[in-house]
Design an enzyme around this catalytic site. Structure first.
Site, mmCIF file in Angstrom:
data_model
loop_
_atom_site.group_PDB
_atom_site.id
_atom_site.type_symbol
_atom_site.label_atom_id
_atom_site.label_comp_id
_atom_site.label_asym_id
_atom_site.label_seq_id
_atom_site.Cartn_x
_atom_site.Cartn_y
_atom_site.Cartn_z
ATOM 1 N N HIS A 184 -7.375 2.913 3.374
ATOM 2 C CA HIS A 184 -7.180 3.708 4.597
ATOM 3 C C HIS A 184 -8.495 3.917 5.356
ATOM 4 O O HIS A 184 -8.496 4.085 6.573
ATOM 5 C CB HIS A 184 -6.630 5.101 4.253
ATOM 6 C CG HIS A 184 -5.159 5.154 3.968
ATOM 7 N ND1 HIS A 184 -4.591 4.537 2.894
ATOM 8 C CD2 HIS A 184 -4.146 5.786 4.629
ATOM 9 C CE1 HIS A 184 -3.278 4.781 2.890
ATOM 10 N NE2 HIS A 184 -2.994 5.538 3.936
ATOM 11 N N CYS A 215 -4.385 -1.506 -2.111
ATOM 12 C CA CYS A 215 -4.520 -0.076 -2.323
ATOM 13 C C CYS A 215 -5.429 0.104 -3.537
ATOM 14 O O CYS A 215 -5.131 -0.419 -4.620
ATOM 15 C CB CYS A 215 -3.136 0.508 -2.614
ATOM 16 S SG CYS A 215 -3.131 2.251 -3.044
ATOM 17 N N ASN A 216 -6.524 0.807 -3.339
ATOM 18 C CA ASN A 216 -7.463 0.997 -4.453
ATOM 19 C C ASN A 216 -6.873 1.889 -5.528
ATOM 20 O O ASN A 216 -7.104 1.678 -6.720
ATOM 21 C CB ASN A 216 -8.762 1.618 -3.940
ATOM 22 C CG ASN A 216 -9.587 0.634 -3.125
ATOM 23 O OD1 ASN A 216 -10.437 -0.056 -3.641
ATOM 24 N ND2 ASN A 216 -9.317 0.550 -1.830
ATOM 25 N N ASP A 270 0.859 -1.191 0.000
ATOM 26 C CA ASP A 270 0.000 0.000 0.000
ATOM 27 C C ASP A 270 0.893 1.238 0.000
ATOM 28 O O ASP A 270 2.080 1.172 0.334
ATOM 29 C CB ASP A 270 -0.915 0.017 1.235
ATOM 30 C CG ASP A 270 -1.838 1.236 1.250
ATOM 31 O OD1 ASP A 270 -2.439 1.543 0.199
ATOM 32 O OD2 ASP A 270 -1.935 1.919 2.285
ATOM 33 N N SER A 271 0.293 2.380 -0.327
ATOM 34 C CA SER A 271 1.040 3.634 -0.283
ATOM 35 C C SER A 271 1.445 3.969 1.155
ATOM 36 O O SER A 271 2.384 4.732 1.366
ATOM 37 C CB SER A 271 0.173 4.766 -0.837
ATOM 38 O OG SER A 271 -0.988 4.900 -0.025
ATOM 39 N N CYS A 313 -11.077 2.855 -0.459
ATOM 40 C CA CYS A 313 -9.706 3.235 -0.150
ATOM 41 C C CYS A 313 -9.366 2.476 1.121
ATOM 42 O O CYS A 313 -10.127 2.511 2.089
ATOM 43 C CB CYS A 313 -9.595 4.732 0.088
ATOM 44 S SG CYS A 313 -7.983 5.219 0.763
ATOM 45 N N GLU A 360 -2.816 9.392 7.684
ATOM 46 C CA GLU A 360 -1.349 9.322 7.626
ATOM 47 C C GLU A 360 -0.720 10.216 8.695
ATOM 48 O O GLU A 360 0.394 9.980 9.138
ATOM 49 C CB GLU A 360 -0.815 9.719 6.233
ATOM 50 C CG GLU A 360 -1.068 8.683 5.142
ATOM 51 C CD GLU A 360 -0.198 7.417 5.260
ATOM 52 O OE1 GLU A 360 1.011 7.522 5.488
ATOM 53 O OE2 GLU A 360 -0.760 6.306 5.127
HETATM 54 N N1 DGL Z 1 -4.805 3.309 0.557
HETATM 55 C C1 DGL Z 1 -4.853 3.750 -0.771
HETATM 56 C C2 DGL Z 1 -6.150 3.401 -1.464
HETATM 57 O O1 DGL Z 1 -6.718 2.426 -1.176
HETATM 58 C C3 DGL Z 1 -4.414 5.112 -1.159
HETATM 59 C C4 DGL Z 1 -4.234 6.170 -0.214
HETATM 60 C C5 DGL Z 1 -3.374 7.246 -0.797
HETATM 61 O O2 DGL Z 1 -2.167 7.051 -0.773
HETATM 62 O O3 DGL Z 1 -3.908 8.251 -1.274
HETATM 63 O O4 DGL Z 1 -6.640 4.063 -2.314
#
Ligand code: DGL
Length: 281
Positions: A197, A76-77, A13-14, A195, A161
């Site tokens: 997160h 991560c989407n 993931d990011s 997402c 974050e």
């Molecule tokens: N967790 C990530 C997602 O599912 C991206 C979050 C991000 O880095 O903007 O989209």
């Protein structure tokens, strides 16, 4: 590091978001070994262009492959929306056609029918995921009569974050986006937290969302879909390393940010103490 062509499952993931997927995957498939990689130094991805998300994701996938992973989940989407297809079709054949990279969007959409009766489905996501219209395309392909309503929540990932997910200030941003999506379509009766997160804001989202609207549990869905994938692909399953003692397998945590910072935050999100290592991509 690995032997006999076997390796752990890589989860990418990011940043911290993929931990919500990792947690469910480890619950469903505890016997395997895992490596989690969070590219926290370059998060958020959600506001970045296609090219950048693709490049960063590919670098991360290659790193996980170098650590021996045969199978990588883009937890991560944004990366699933913007990089998955190109990596699968363009990069994997040249790197190693026997390895696999899987995403989170398709498995989530496949289960949608269980959660909506109006067919009006909201999607909360990063600006990148929403602009890509990946959910809209998958939904209308699998459920032609449904009406997907995408809505970007650009403030939510930065709140998470930066460790603000559980604080009162986050309430305002959660309420605001719920109000806006229901304004777009009051008939929504199910919402995808598109997402990884966002489950970290789950309690707040649930608190401010009308009770009749279901929140689709992406973590659980992705975990079940992976279990199913491994049942259908025994040749991949046989290449996954597992716990040598027969109990819970190991998980190594890697981050591109400061490891102490990652360890503190990830321990909080996972509810267990972890020790991360900093890497450079
Ligand atoms: N967790 C990530 C997602 O599912 C991206 C979050 C991000 O880095 O903007 O989209």
């Amino acid at each position: 590091m690995p032997h006999n062509n076997c390796g752990p499952i890589g989860i990418f993931d990011s940043g911290y978001g993929g931990l919500t997927i990792l947690k469910e995957i480890r619950k469903a498939l505890p016997q395997y070994n895992y490596i989690y990689l969070g590219d926290n130094a370059r998060a958020p991805y959600g506001t970045r262009s296609f090219d950048i998300v693709y490049r960063f994701t590919l670098e991360s996938v290659k790193h996980l492959f170098n650590q021996g992973c045969r199978l990588v989940i883009l937890a991560c989407n944004t990366a699933s929306a913007k990089a998955l297809r190109t990596i699968q079709q363009h990069d994997l054949p040249g790197i190693d056609p026997s390895r696999r990279v899987l995403g989170v969007i398709r498995p989530t959409v496949e289960r949608l029918g269980e959660y909506t009766s109006t067919g009006h489905v909201g999607i909360f996501g990063t600006p990148g995921t929403i602009q890509s219209e990946s959910y809209d395309m998958e939904i209308t392909k699998l459920y032609p009569g449904y009406r997907p309503i995408g809505h970007a929540c650009p403030m939510w990932v930065p709140l998470i974050e930066n460790g603000e997910a559980y604080n009162d200030g986050a309430d305002y941003f959660v309420k605001q986006e719920i109000f806006r999506i229901l304004n777009k379509d009051p008939e929504i009766d199910a919402i995808i937290l598109g997402c990884t997160h966002y489950p970290l804001l789950y309690d707040k989202i649930r608190r401010f969302l009308p009770e009749h609207i279901s929140l689709i549990p992406q973590g659980e869905i992705v975990a079940n879909s992976l279990a199913d994938y491994l049942r259908r692909h025994p040749q991949m399953e046989s290449r996954l390393t597992r716990s040598s003692t027969g109990d819970t397998g190991s998980c190594i945590y890697l981050t591109t940010e400061n490891n102490a910072k990652f360890s503190t935050m990830a321990s909080l999100f996972l509810g267990e103490s972890i020790n991360a290592t900093t890497i450079e991509l």
